[in-house]
Scaffold this motif. Structure first.
Motif, mmCIF file in Angstrom:
data_model
loop_
_atom_site.group_PDB
_atom_site.id
_atom_site.type_symbol
_atom_site.label_atom_id
_atom_site.label_comp_id
_atom_site.label_asym_id
_atom_site.label_seq_id
_atom_site.Cartn_x
_atom_site.Cartn_y
_atom_site.Cartn_z
ATOM 1 N N ARG A 7 45.279 36.385 33.264
ATOM 2 C CA ARG A 7 44.471 37.568 32.989
ATOM 3 C C ARG A 7 44.563 38.557 34.138
ATOM 4 N NH1 ARG A 7 38.568 35.221 31.958
ATOM 5 N NH2 ARG A 7 38.968 34.519 34.081
ATOM 6 N N ILE A 8 44.639 39.824 33.771
ATOM 7 C CA ILE A 8 44.494 40.912 34.734
ATOM 8 C C ILE A 8 43.103 41.479 34.461
ATOM 9 C CG2 ILE A 8 45.385 43.104 35.573
ATOM 10 C CD1 ILE A 8 47.361 40.766 35.913
ATOM 11 N N ILE A 9 42.201 41.322 35.408
ATOM 12 C CA ILE A 9 40.813 41.737 35.227
ATOM 13 C C ILE A 9 40.604 43.026 36.010
ATOM 14 C CG2 ILE A 9 38.406 41.094 35.593
ATOM 15 C CD1 ILE A 9 39.396 38.140 35.344
ATOM 16 N N ALA A 10 40.315 44.089 35.291
ATOM 17 C CA ALA A 10 40.161 45.405 35.906
ATOM 18 C C ALA A 10 38.686 45.795 35.929
ATOM 19 C CB ALA A 10 40.953 46.452 35.130
ATOM 20 N N GLY A 11 38.189 46.067 37.121
ATOM 21 C CA GLY A 11 36.830 46.572 37.252
ATOM 22 C C GLY A 11 36.818 48.056 36.938
ATOM 23 N N VAL A 12 35.957 48.448 36.003
ATOM 24 C CA VAL A 12 35.909 49.833 35.537
ATOM 25 C C VAL A 12 34.490 50.365 35.708
ATOM 26 C CG1 VAL A 12 36.230 51.343 33.529
ATOM 27 C CG2 VAL A 12 37.702 49.335 33.818
ATOM 28 N N SER A 13 34.403 51.571 36.254
ATOM 29 C CA SER A 13 33.093 52.221 36.363
ATOM 30 C C SER A 13 33.107 53.608 35.708
ATOM 31 C CB SER A 13 32.688 52.367 37.829
ATOM 32 O OG SER A 13 33.563 53.265 38.491
ATOM 33 N N GLY A 14 34.299 54.139 35.497
ATOM 34 C CA GLY A 14 34.430 55.507 35.004
ATOM 35 C C GLY A 14 34.780 56.481 36.115
ATOM 36 N N SER A 15 34.740 56.025 37.372
ATOM 37 C CA SER A 15 35.104 56.903 38.487
ATOM 38 C C SER A 15 36.608 57.163 38.467
ATOM 39 C CB SER A 15 34.718 56.247 39.810
ATOM 40 O OG SER A 15 35.561 55.125 40.051
ATOM 41 N N LEU A 16 37.035 58.169 39.212
ATOM 42 C CA LEU A 16 38.470 58.450 39.304
ATOM 43 C C LEU A 16 39.229 57.242 39.836
ATOM 44 C CD1 LEU A 16 38.467 62.084 40.736
ATOM 45 C CD2 LEU A 16 38.984 61.364 38.397
ATOM 46 N N GLY A 17 38.660 56.575 40.829
ATOM 47 C CA GLY A 17 39.306 55.402 41.406
ATOM 48 C C GLY A 17 39.453 54.269 40.414
ATOM 49 N N VAL A 114 40.829 46.401 41.370
ATOM 50 C CA VAL A 114 39.704 47.311 41.584
ATOM 51 C C VAL A 114 40.177 48.526 42.373
ATOM 52 C CG1 VAL A 114 37.888 45.546 41.485
ATOM 53 C CG2 VAL A 114 38.982 46.065 43.660
ATOM 54 N N GLY A 115 39.483 49.631 42.193
ATOM 55 C CA GLY A 115 39.767 50.820 42.977
ATOM 56 C C GLY A 115 39.223 50.648 44.386
ATOM 57 N N ALA A 116 39.958 51.161 45.364
ATOM 58 C CA ALA A 116 39.529 51.040 46.757
ATOM 59 C C ALA A 116 38.430 52.032 47.092
ATOM 60 C CB ALA A 116 40.716 51.220 47.700
ATOM 61 N N GLY A 117 38.309 53.097 46.317
ATOM 62 C CA GLY A 117 37.249 54.069 46.560
ATOM 63 C C GLY A 117 37.523 54.956 47.761
ATOM 64 N N THR A 118 36.752 56.032 47.848
ATOM 65 C CA THR A 118 36.910 56.969 48.962
ATOM 66 C C THR A 118 35.572 57.302 49.602
ATOM 67 O OG1 THR A 118 36.688 58.882 47.512
ATOM 68 C CG2 THR A 118 38.913 58.073 47.914
ATOM 69 N N SER A 119 34.539 56.553 49.237
ATOM 70 C CA SER A 119 33.217 56.905 49.750
ATOM 71 C C SER A 119 33.131 56.696 51.258
ATOM 72 C CB SER A 119 32.146 56.069 49.044
ATOM 73 O OG SER A 119 32.385 54.708 49.248
ATOM 74 N N GLY A 120 32.253 57.443 51.872
ATOM 75 C CA GLY A 120 32.092 57.387 53.316
ATOM 76 C C GLY A 120 31.282 56.186 53.765
#
Length: 176
Positions: A7-17, A114-120
């Protein structure tokens, strides 16, 4: 499919990342002949403690349905819909993203994307980082997808982001 346990499990939130991570999960699933599990999580407004004090099944159903809708919208925004050539499971889980993703990705041949994100730093301190949580606790490989150059630029230029949103709203309304 080779084996349903891959399985490839993708975390999704709707953010660009997370949309970028979802696209990468599809690429990985095709390369590995795996099933994509796209996962979105939700918590009751006000948190679990507030829900225990005043439970409301109708509101819980609304919040769960809203999360399911965000998951479907994420597929549309990321890829124009669910690809026909892949087996895809849409999963809506109650709870915080990091722990729920790690709990789900419990098989030897799973891969968590998962997306690595860009938050500060301040936002990470207050809210935490899903990717860091998953990297430190998952029992399977974790692929953290870095933000695109455009996403990094938007994150660090709020005025540009507002301008883009304003221009898109004008375009949707049929105004120049």
């Amino acid at each position: 499919m080779e084996d349903a346990s891959h399985r490839i499990i993708a975390g999704v939130s709707g953010s660009l990342g997370s949309l970028h991570a979802l696209r990468r999960a599809v690429v990985e699933a095709r390369l590995r002949d795996s099933v994509v599990w796209s996962v979105i999580t939700w918590v009751p407004q006000g948190g679990e403690a507030a829900n225990r004090r005043m439970p409301c099944p109708d509101l819980l159903r609304l919040w769960r349905d809203a999360a399911a809708q965000r998951l479907c919208t994420a597929w549309l925004e990321a890829l124009g819909g669910i690809p026909n050539d892949l087996e895809v499971n849409l999963v809506v889980l109650r709870g915080t993203p990091g722990p729920r993703l790690v709990q789900l990705a419990d098989r030897e041949h799973d891969m968590l994307v998962v997306g690595a994100g860009t938050s500060g730093a301040l936002r990470r301190l207050v809210k935490g980082s899903v990717s860091r949580y998953c990297l430190s606790r998952a029992q399977c490989p974790v692929l953290t997808v870095p933000p695109t150059l455009a996403q990094r630029r938007l994150e660090h230029h709020p005025l540009a982001r507002r301008r883009i949103v304003r221009d898109l709203a004008r375009h949707d309304a049929g105004r120049p």
